[in-house]
Design an enzyme around this catalytic site. Structure first.
Site, PDB file in Angstrom:
ATOM      1  N   CYS A   1      -1.557   5.480  10.354  1.00 24.50           N
ATOM      2  CA  CYS A   1      -2.377   4.791   9.350  1.00 24.50           C
ATOM      3  C   CYS A   1      -3.539   4.022   9.968  1.00 24.50           C
ATOM      4  CB  CYS A   1      -1.490   3.885   8.500  1.00 24.50           C
ATOM      5  SG  CYS A   1      -0.280   4.837   7.526  1.00 24.50           S
TER       6      CYS A   1
ATOM      7  N   ASP B   1      -0.786  -2.121   7.094  1.00 29.24           N
ATOM      8  CA  ASP B   1       0.650  -1.967   6.803  1.00 29.24           C
ATOM      9  C   ASP B   1       1.562  -2.888   7.625  1.00 29.24           C
ATOM     10  OD1 ASP B   1      -0.420   0.001   5.211  1.00 29.24           O
ATOM     11  OD2 ASP B   1       0.529   1.672   6.254  1.00 29.24           O
TER      12      ASP B   1
ATOM     13  N   LYS C   1      -1.612   1.548  -1.119  1.00 31.91           N
ATOM     14  CA  LYS C   1      -1.845   2.985  -0.941  1.00 31.91           C
ATOM     15  C   LYS C   1      -0.519   3.730  -0.990  1.00 31.91           C
ATOM     16  CE  LYS C   1      -2.160   2.394   4.093  1.00 31.91           C
ATOM     17  NZ  LYS C   1      -1.031   3.231   4.532  1.00 31.91           N
TER      18      LYS C   1
END
Length: 208
Positions: free
Chosen positions: A157, A12, A112
Site C-alpha cells: 500500500c 494503514d 479504501k
C-alpha cells in the site's frame, strides 16, 4: 527539509497490520510512535484506512479452495489473496493507539477497499486503476506539491500510493525507516525488490 507544501501520508496504521493482527507486518508497531512524532512537523497530514466489508473478494476465505497469499486473476488484474483483515467496524480495523495524535490532527482520513469486489492498495486509486479516492484533488486544493509516505506495508500500500502520487504529478518520497514490508517472494527477489525497481523507474525517492 519539510515545506508547507508537503503532506505526510500515513498508510494503514491499523491494528490488523501490527503484531498480533490478522495480517501482521513484522515490526509494524515499532514505527507507530516515530510516525506520530514526525507528523507534528507537517502542516498537512493524511491517514489511510483499509476498510473492507466482510466477505471481500480479496480474502482467501471468499475463494473456495484457496489459501492466503496465493494469487488469482480478477477482472482488474492479478490479486493476492489475503487473510480476512481490517473488516469494517472490527477492532482490527482501528488505528494503532500510538498513532492517535497524528490521526487527531489529520486533514483527511481516506478509507479504501470498501468495494466488495475490488481491492484497494493505493491512497489514490482502487486496484481497478479507474476509481479515484479523491485524494489527489484534495491535496491540490491545499497547495500540496510533495507527498511523504510512511506506514504499512512498504511494498504494497505504501509503494502503490507513492507510485500513484508520481503519476498524479506530485513529488513522492518514501521514508524506509518509518515503514515496514511484507516482503513476499517473487520470481526475482521479493515484493520489496519489485517496489524499489518501480521507485527507481518512476522517480520515487526512497530515503533512509
Amino acid at each position: 527539509m519539510i515545506a508547507a507544501t508537503d503532506a505526510l501520508v500515513i498508510v494503514d496504521p491499523q491494528i490488523d497490520f501490527c503484531p498480533g493482527g490478522s495480517l501482521a507486518v513484522t515490526g509494524g508497531d515499532a514505527v507507530m510512535a516515530p510516525i506520530a512524532a514526525l507528523s507534528r512537523r507537517f502542516a498537512h497530514v493524511v491517514v489511510t484506512q483499509d476498510w473492507h466489508p466482510a466477505g471481500h473478494l480479496s480474502f482467501a476465505s471468499s475463494q473456495p479452495g484457496r489459501q492466503p497469499f496465493e494469487t488469482i486473476a480478477m477482472p482488474y488484474g492479478e490479486q493476492v489473496l489475503w487473510p480476512d483483515h481490517c473488516v469494517q467496524g472490527t477492532p482490527g480495523a482501528d488505528f494503532h493507539p500510538a498513532i492517535a495524535d497524528a490521526v487527531a490532527r489529520a486533514d483527511l482520513i481516506v478509507r479504501k477497499g470498501a468495494n466488495p469486489v475490488v481491492d484497494s492498495y493505493s491512497a489514490f486509486f482502487e486496484n481497478d486503476r479507474a476509481t479515484r479516492t479523491g485524494l489527489a484533488g484534495a491535496l491540490r486544493d491545499r497547495g500540496v506539491t510533495r507527498c511523504v509516505f510512511v506506514g504499512l506495508a512498504y511494498d504494497f500500500c505504501v509503494a502503490w500510493s507513492a507510485l500513484d502520487a508520481r503519476a498524479e504529478g506530485f513529488e513522492a518520497v518514501v521514508l524506509r525507516e518509518h515503514a515496514r514490508a511484507i516482503a513476499m517472494p517473487r520470481p526475482r527477489g521479493t515484493s520489496v525488490d519489485a517496489a524499489e525497481e518501480q521507485f527507481a523507474a518512476r522517480g520515487v525517492a526512497a530515503s533512509m
